[in-house]
Design a protein around this motif. Structure first.
Motif, PDB file in Angstrom:
ATOM      1  N   PRO A  53       1.157  -1.150   0.343  1.00  0.00           N
ATOM      2  CA  PRO A  53       0.152   0.403   0.074  1.00  0.00           C
ATOM      3  C   PRO A  53       1.116   1.423   0.326  1.00  0.00           C
ATOM      4  N   ASN A  54       0.244   2.227  -0.595  1.00  0.00           N
ATOM      5  CA  ASN A  54       0.970   4.027  -1.320  1.00  0.00           C
ATOM      6  C   ASN A  54       0.138   4.855  -0.534  1.00  0.00           C
ATOM      7  N   SER A  55      -0.522   4.287  -0.051  1.00  0.00           N
ATOM      8  CA  SER A  55      -1.546   5.507   0.544  1.00  0.00           C
ATOM      9  C   SER A  55      -2.255   5.673   1.814  1.00  0.00           C
ATOM     10  N   SER A  56      -2.734   6.347   2.745  1.00  0.00           N
ATOM     11  CA  SER A  56      -3.393   6.429   3.725  1.00  0.00           C
ATOM     12  C   SER A  56      -4.585   5.407   3.590  1.00  0.00           C
ATOM     13  N   ALA A  57      -5.534   5.515   2.591  1.00  0.00           N
ATOM     14  CA  ALA A  57      -6.450   4.950   2.383  1.00  0.00           C
ATOM     15  C   ALA A  57      -6.473   3.466   2.708  1.00  0.00           C
ATOM     16  N   SER A  58      -5.010   3.082   1.858  1.00  0.00           N
ATOM     17  CA  SER A  58      -4.891   1.548   1.208  1.00  0.00           C
ATOM     18  C   SER A  58      -4.003   0.618   2.623  1.00  0.00           C
ATOM     19  N   MET A  59      -3.163   1.333   3.455  1.00  0.00           N
ATOM     20  CA  MET A  59      -2.498   1.016   4.262  1.00  0.00           C
ATOM     21  C   MET A  59      -3.660   1.065   5.409  1.00  0.00           C
ATOM     22  N   LEU A  60      -4.856   1.419   5.899  1.00  0.00           N
ATOM     23  CA  LEU A  60      -5.461   1.425   7.085  1.00  0.00           C
ATOM     24  C   LEU A  60      -6.511   0.309   6.489  1.00  0.00           C
ATOM     25  N   LEU A  61      -7.106  -0.331   5.353  1.00  0.00           N
ATOM     26  CA  LEU A  61      -7.640  -0.991   4.468  1.00  0.00           C
ATOM     27  C   LEU A  61      -6.743  -2.169   4.629  1.00  0.00           C
ATOM     28  N   ALA A  62      -5.532  -2.539   4.068  1.00  0.00           N
ATOM     29  CA  ALA A  62      -4.480  -3.515   5.020  1.00  0.00           C
ATOM     30  C   ALA A  62      -4.651  -3.919   6.178  1.00  0.00           C
ATOM     31  N   CYS A  63      -4.402  -3.179   7.228  1.00  0.00           N
ATOM     32  CA  CYS A  63      -4.389  -3.327   8.879  1.00  0.00           C
ATOM     33  C   CYS A  63      -5.555  -4.105   9.303  1.00  0.00           C
ATOM     34  N   ALA A  64      -6.994  -3.228   8.403  1.00  0.00           N
ATOM     35  CA  ALA A  64      -8.411  -4.609   9.554  1.00  0.00           C
ATOM     36  C   ALA A  64      -8.112  -5.953   8.335  1.00  0.00           C
ATOM     37  N   PHE A  65      -7.791  -5.719   7.211  1.00  0.00           N
ATOM     38  CA  PHE A  65      -7.848  -7.225   7.078  1.00  0.00           C
ATOM     39  C   PHE A  65      -6.778  -8.315   7.645  1.00  0.00           C
ATOM     40  N   VAL A  66      -5.498  -7.449   7.904  1.00  0.00           N
ATOM     41  CA  VAL A  66      -5.367  -8.581   8.639  1.00  0.00           C
ATOM     42  C   VAL A  66      -5.736  -9.089   9.842  1.00  0.00           C
ATOM     43  N   PHE A  67      -6.153  -8.306  10.662  1.00  0.00           N
ATOM     44  CA  PHE A  67      -5.969  -8.364  11.501  1.00  0.00           C
ATOM     45  C   PHE A  67      -7.321  -9.454  11.458  1.00  0.00           C
ATOM     46  N   SER A  68      -8.373  -9.074  10.569  1.00  0.00           N
ATOM     47  CA  SER A  68      -9.605 -10.153  10.838  1.00  0.00           C
ATOM     48  C   SER A  68      -9.174 -11.305   9.874  1.00  0.00           C
ATOM     49  N   GLY A  69      -8.045 -11.324   9.046  1.00  0.00           N
ATOM     50  CA  GLY A  69      -7.572 -12.622   8.360  1.00  0.00           C
ATOM     51  C   GLY A  69      -7.221 -13.558   9.523  1.00  0.00           C
ATOM     52  N   MET A  70      -6.494 -13.607  10.250  1.00  0.00           N
ATOM     53  CA  MET A  70      -5.622 -13.569  11.469  1.00  0.00           C
ATOM     54  C   MET A  70      -6.946 -14.339  12.047  1.00  0.00           C
ATOM     55  N   VAL A  71      -7.657 -13.973  12.205  1.00  0.00           N
ATOM     56  CA  VAL A  71      -8.893 -14.484  12.860  1.00  0.00           C
ATOM     57  C   VAL A  71      -9.914 -15.968  12.424  1.00  0.00           C
ATOM     58  N   LEU A  72     -10.094 -15.289  11.094  1.00  0.00           N
ATOM     59  CA  LEU A  72     -10.089 -16.113  10.119  1.00  0.00           C
ATOM     60  C   LEU A  72      -9.343 -17.650  10.044  1.00  0.00           C
ATOM     61  N   VAL A  73      -8.405 -17.051  10.009  1.00  0.00           N
ATOM     62  CA  VAL A  73      -7.468 -18.404   9.608  1.00  0.00           C
ATOM     63  C   VAL A  73      -7.022 -19.245  10.717  1.00  0.00           C
ATOM     64  N   SER A  74      -7.270 -18.606  12.184  1.00  0.00           N
ATOM     65  CA  SER A  74      -7.779 -19.658  13.495  1.00  0.00           C
ATOM     66  C   SER A  74      -8.053 -20.444  13.988  1.00  0.00           C
ATOM     67  N   ARG A  75      -9.426 -19.729  12.371  1.00  0.00           N
ATOM     68  CA  ARG A  75     -10.888 -21.163  13.170  1.00  0.00           C
ATOM     69  C   ARG A  75     -10.372 -21.995  12.182  1.00  0.00           C
ATOM     70  N   LEU A  76      -9.873 -21.696  11.166  1.00  0.00           N
ATOM     71  CA  LEU A  76      -9.955 -22.702   9.845  1.00  0.00           C
ATOM     72  C   LEU A  76      -8.835 -23.467  10.474  1.00  0.00           C
ATOM     73  N   LEU A  77      -7.540 -23.242  10.962  1.00  0.00           N
ATOM     74  CA  LEU A  77      -6.776 -24.345  11.771  1.00  0.00           C
ATOM     75  C   LEU A  77      -7.518 -25.496  12.442  1.00  0.00           C
ATOM     76  N   SER A  78      -8.921 -24.715  13.321  1.00  0.00           N
ATOM     77  CA  SER A  78      -9.213 -26.237  14.270  1.00  0.00           C
ATOM     78  C   SER A  78      -9.912 -26.498  12.994  1.00  0.00           C
ATOM     79  N   ARG A  79     -10.660 -26.262  12.520  1.00  0.00           N
ATOM     80  CA  ARG A  79     -11.738 -27.150  11.581  1.00  0.00           C
ATOM     81  C   ARG A  79     -11.348 -28.056  10.484  1.00  0.00           C
ATOM     82  N   ALA A  80     -10.276 -27.356   9.441  1.00  0.00           N
ATOM     83  CA  ALA A  80     -10.068 -27.856   7.886  1.00  0.00           C
ATOM     84  C   ALA A  80      -9.213 -28.916   8.356  1.00  0.00           C
TER      85      ALA A  80
END
Length: 306
Positions: free
Chosen positions: A87-114
């Motif tokens: 990301p090279n702008s404030s908007a894209s940086m904030l968007l990446a921050c939001a998706f990395v945290f929500s993605g880690m939560v989702l991955v933890s759920r996948l770890l316990s199921r898949a």
């Protein structure tokens, strides 16, 4: 007391009832997995749309806009972070921050199921064979072997793909695979072509989850092995007078089978005083006539009173 006829009549019924839950268990393996997969699909869809809309605010080596958006979403979620797209702008940086945290939560759920789902699916095929009993006894070890084998296949397939499609040398391809699977993502080697990134969308997600699941199984296996060793040492240890005194819960000078079993289970760490107290409270609440034993009339009267 029950007569012989009662015992003979109840035995087939009990056997029949014991088989049905096993079959229903294998029919209903991990019912939450489809829900997790639905959230994953929703996450990738929203992420792809968002990163596609801010594609001009992401710099780096680009191929196809849609593939790059999905690829960036996967790399962000799994925390690989090659650095080939940033990301090279404030908007894209904030968007990446939001998706990395929500993605880690989702991955933890996948770890316990898949991985559990994949392994138990194979066990379900063995439900009517003698192999199932042996598999159940070594279930965790079997999961370790299965996840390790799957991880090796993923590493080999990723290496071969990078050599064949991305034209990397074998050592460089293996290096890229290892840095990706372990989520190091140095950034000096990555998937640079459109075809490579399309492959990476599926491969990165699967391989990182597989490695994490394998490490979890190894830790769990180590804990279970230590627990089994403790159980063996408890069973082999000779009983002393001090043990008998500790096992005599009602302090009547005699240790019954139930008291001995409870004492051994406590030594093995299977139960503790809090567990025993809770069970005794339930027993006393059901023992309506305070006889020290439970009968059908006790249960009926206790339920009626409650």
């Amino acid at each position: 007391m029950y007569g012989d006829d009662d015992v003979k009549t109840d035995e087939p019924e009990a056997t029949h009832r014991s088989k049905i839950p096993i079959l229903s268990h294998f029919r209903d393996l991990n019912p939450n997995l489809p829900r997790v997969m639905m959230f994953l699909a929703l996450y990738l869809t929203i992420g792809t749309i968002c990163f596609y809309l801010v594609r001009d605010q992401i710099s780096g080596d680009k191929t196809n806009a849609v593939i790059d958006a999905v690829y960036f979403c996967i790399v962000t979620m799994t925390t690989v972070g090659y650095g080939d797209l940033v990301p090279n702008s404030s908007a894209s940086m904030l968007l990446a921050c939001a998706f990395v945290f929500s993605g880690m939560v989702l991955v933890s759920r996948l770890l316990s199921r898949a991985a559990d789902y994949l392994v138990e699916k194979q066990e379900a095929l063995l439900v009517q064979t003698d192999i199932l009993k042996e598999q159940h006894a070594n279930k965790l070890r079997y999961k370790c072997y299965a996840s390790c084998l799957f991880l090796v296949v993923l590493i080999l397939s990723g290496t071969v793909f990078l050599v064949m499609v991305e034209k990397m040398p074998v050592i460089a391809a293996f290096y890229c695979v290892c840095s990706t699977v372990t989520t190091l993502g140095y950034g000096d080697k990555s998937f640079s072509s459109g075809t490579g990134r399309l492959f990476a969308v599926f491969w990165i997600l699967t391989s990182t989850i597989c490695l994490a699941q394998f490490l979890l199984y190894m830790a769990e296996l180590n804990t279970e092995t230590k627990q089994r060793e403790l159980v063996k040492s408890v069973l082999k240890r000779r009983i002393t007078n001090n043990d008998l005194e500790a096992a005599d819960l009602d302090e009547d000078g005699v240790v019954g089978a139930a008291e001995f079993i409870l004492y051994k289970l406590k030594e093995m760490g299977k139960i503790d005083e809090e567990d025993i107290s809770g069970i005794m409270e339930e027993f006393e609440s059901l023992d309506y006539d305070d006889s020290g034993t439970l009968t059908t009339s006790d249960i009926v009267q206790a339920q009626t009173t409650s």
